[in-house]
Design a protein around this motif. Structure first.
Motif, PDB file in Angstrom:
ATOM      1  N   LYS A  75       0.361   1.587 -10.320  1.00 46.03           N
ATOM      2  CA  LYS A  75       1.738   1.949 -10.645  1.00 46.03           C
ATOM      3  C   LYS A  75       2.641   0.726 -10.488  1.00 46.03           C
ATOM      4  N   SER A  76       3.644   0.604 -11.347  1.00 47.36           N
ATOM      5  CA  SER A  76       4.580  -0.512 -11.244  1.00 47.36           C
ATOM      6  C   SER A  76       5.532  -0.288 -10.070  1.00 47.36           C
ATOM      7  N   GLU A  77       6.268  -1.361  -9.697  1.00 45.04           N
ATOM      8  CA  GLU A  77       7.210  -1.257  -8.590  1.00 45.04           C
ATOM      9  C   GLU A  77       8.297  -0.224  -8.882  1.00 45.04           C
ATOM     10  N   ILE A  87      17.956   8.513  -0.093  1.00 43.62           N
ATOM     11  CA  ILE A  87      17.381   8.451  -1.440  1.00 43.62           C
ATOM     12  C   ILE A  87      17.885   7.223  -2.192  1.00 43.62           C
ATOM     13  N   LEU A  88      19.156   6.898  -2.023  1.00 51.19           N
ATOM     14  CA  LEU A  88      19.752   5.811  -2.804  1.00 51.19           C
ATOM     15  C   LEU A  88      19.068   4.471  -2.567  1.00 51.19           C
ATOM     16  N   LYS A 133      14.955  -3.368  -4.525  1.00 46.35           N
ATOM     17  CA  LYS A 133      14.418  -3.723  -5.833  1.00 46.35           C
ATOM     18  C   LYS A 133      12.893  -3.619  -5.910  1.00 46.35           C
ATOM     19  N   SER A 134      12.241  -3.406  -4.788  1.00 49.29           N
ATOM     20  CA  SER A 134      10.779  -3.256  -4.778  1.00 49.29           C
ATOM     21  C   SER A 134      10.413  -2.143  -3.811  1.00 49.29           C
ATOM     22  N   SER A 135       9.168  -1.698  -3.865  1.00 41.45           N
ATOM     23  CA  SER A 135       8.727  -0.629  -2.971  1.00 41.45           C
ATOM     24  C   SER A 135       8.782  -1.087  -1.518  1.00 41.45           C
ATOM     25  N   GLU A 136       8.530  -2.387  -1.270  1.00 52.80           N
ATOM     26  CA  GLU A 136       8.620  -2.910   0.098  1.00 52.80           C
ATOM     27  C   GLU A 136      10.068  -2.940   0.566  1.00 52.80           C
ATOM     28  N   PHE A 172      10.651   5.102  -7.836  1.00 51.76           N
ATOM     29  CA  PHE A 172      11.038   6.403  -8.375  1.00 51.76           C
ATOM     30  C   PHE A 172      10.275   7.526  -7.662  1.00 51.76           C
ATOM     31  N   ILE A 173       8.968   7.327  -7.490  1.00 51.69           N
ATOM     32  CA  ILE A 173       8.147   8.323  -6.792  1.00 51.69           C
ATOM     33  C   ILE A 173       8.627   8.488  -5.351  1.00 51.69           C
ATOM     34  N   SER A 174       8.968   7.367  -4.704  1.00 49.04           N
ATOM     35  CA  SER A 174       9.451   7.421  -3.319  1.00 49.04           C
ATOM     36  C   SER A 174      10.742   8.218  -3.220  1.00 49.04           C
TER      37      SER A 174
END
Length: 475
Positions: free
Chosen positions: A357-359, A178-179, A40-43, A364-366
């Motif tokens: 950038k938002s989380e 990716i998922l 749910k977050s980039s971390e 999405f970028i990741s």
């Protein structure tokens, strides 16, 4: 790629083993979807929320360090050199133990996502960029080798075209990575760790010893050198130390697993356990290779030792499970290095250039970055199909150019900002020049690179001190 035909019982074995493999792949994809819910977050996506307990951390770390090269390569070395074949994977284990005991405490106190981010904090942004570039190339090349390995196992077992096998295997890894990012990788790694352990220690090793006639038969049939732990040669052992022990300490895919631990204590103890597990795994792999030497003494291509021997001695169904364990090793390393590459690009380039950038945007970028890196890796695997030399070069640059600035950043207080950047640049040039002059298999360029890194860092320190002294005298 030569396809190994399953004689006699092949039709039944193909059916059973195909079902086993397809069920295994289905479980991995399901785990990927579960991971996508937790990310749910980039971390979460990059580091599984830094919240793994001991069992999950141990399984996650063990699965990534014991890739297909560890399994297939150790069996090959065991076939050729006997018990001395342990050194390849044993040095990987030693590197993990060193990272967990010597470096972990200092690393955990610095909240970073990548090794290049740490070097950027300790030196300057230019150091961050150049180290990120080198680390990205290294992790990408490892991903490529794992995709090739996955393709070789699938093509041997299912009698598929080699390129199709790489496409299928690589795409499955890419999909679940990716998922859910690191959460998907972690969940699949736990599955892969269990499958690897059962496949090697419950099935492959006991059956191999039984079919070969036991330890007594090994002692009577094999040359004495196969029981000498140093028979592979001190030079090769030292080369493994330079490439893999030091390489593990500065490898982004390993770092990323270290950062997933819930606490420094779990990271430290889990790293020691994973390192010891690697050494035991190396012994098992070498013994499997020795058993293969007894039963298949005239094997042409020793690189196929594990697959050929598995097909020779394992019954239907068990063969599919054991070769699924090899795919597990390959896939866990591939997913880890794939995510490491995309994390380096996202964290050290994209997030730096596009701040605020938002989380959701970062995730999405990741995912897009992971997709792009995965497509490149699969394409390179299909195009090259043999990148062992390129992998040695990548390891040599990683150890020769990054290790010294990394150690200096952690343990020296007065290290100068520009010294890390120039140490990496000079060391990379020295390593590449040494490889071109002495040959791509030479270990000396790694030493040259490390020495040049020390010279640059010490030189910057002395020049700065002398400059300050001169200015004070002339005030």
């Amino acid at each position: 790629m030569d396809v190994i035909k399953l004689n006699g019982r092949g039709q039944i074995m193909n059916l059973l083993d195909t079902v086993v493999m397809l069920m295994y792949f289905a479980v991995l994809i399901i785990a990927g979807f579960i991971g996508s819910i937790k990310a749910k977050s980039s971390e979460d996506f990059m580091l599984a929320g830094r919240n793994l307990g001991m069992f999950m951390y141990l399984g996650c770390l063990s699965a990534v360090i014991l890739g297909g090269a560890s399994t297939i390569g150790t069996a090959q070395l065991g076939y050729e050199h006997g018990i001395s074949g342990i050194w390849f994977v044993a040095m990987i284990g030693l590197g993990i133990i060193a990272l967990g005991t010597i470096f972990n405490k200092r690393i955990s106190s610095i909240k970073v996502t990548t090794i290049s981010e740490l070097l950027g904090k300790k030196y300057n942004k230019e150091t961050r960029y150049v180290s990120a570039l080198i680390a990205t190339i290294y992790t990408l090349m490892i991903t490529v080798t794992q995709v090739i390995g996955i393709g070789s196992i699938i093509s041997v077992l299912l009698d598929w075209n080699f390129i199709l096998s790489m496409l299928v295997g690589g795409s499955i890894v890419l999909l679940y990575t990716i998922l859910g990012g690191m959460w998907s990788v972690t969940l699949t790694d736990i599955i892969q760790f269990v499958v690897m352990t059962i496949g090697i220690f419950v099935f492959m090793l006991p059956i191999s010893l039984s079919e070969a006639g036991g330890m007594g038969k090994l002692f009577s049939e094999l040359p004495a050198s196969h029981f000498n732990v140093l028979s592979i040669g001190i030079g090769d052992i030292f080369q493994y130390f330079l490439l893999f022990t030091l390489g593990m300490v500065v490898s982004q895919d390993i770092w990323q697993r270290i950062f997933t631990a819930r606490s420094p204590s779990i990271a430290r103890k889990g790293s020691v356990y994973a390192g010891l597990y690697s050494i035991i795994y190396a012994i098992a792999g070498s013994m499997i290779g020795m058993c293969a030497m007894v039963l298949l003494p005239n094997m042409g291509n020793t690189q196929n030792t594990f697959a050929n021997f598995a097909i020779e001695v394992l019954p239907p169904g068990v063969l599919g499970f054991v070769l699924a364990s090899v795919c597990s090793a390959l896939m866990s390393t591939a997913s880890g290095t794939l995510l490491a590459s995309s994390t380096l690009i996202t964290n050290d380039f994209i997030k730096v250039l596009y701040k605020n950038k938002s989380e959701k945007e970062i995730i999405f970028i990741s995912r897009i970055t992971t997709l792009c890196v995965g497509v490149v890796a699969i394409t390179l695997a299909i195009w090259i199909q043999d990148v062992l030399v390129a992998l040695d070069v990548a390891y040599a640059i990683l150890s020769g150019a990054i290790f010294v600035p990394f150690v200096a950043a952690l343990f020296l207080k007065n290290v100068k900002p520009k010294s890390g950047f120039y140490a990496i640049i000079v060391s990379t040039i020295v390593v590449m020049s040494g490889l071109m002059i002495e040959g791509l298999s030479s270990k000396n360029p790694i030493i040259y690179g490390m020495v040049s890194g020390i010279v640059v860092i010490v030189g910057f320190t002395l020049v700065t001190v002398n400059k300050k002294s001169y200015q004070q005298v002339n005030k």
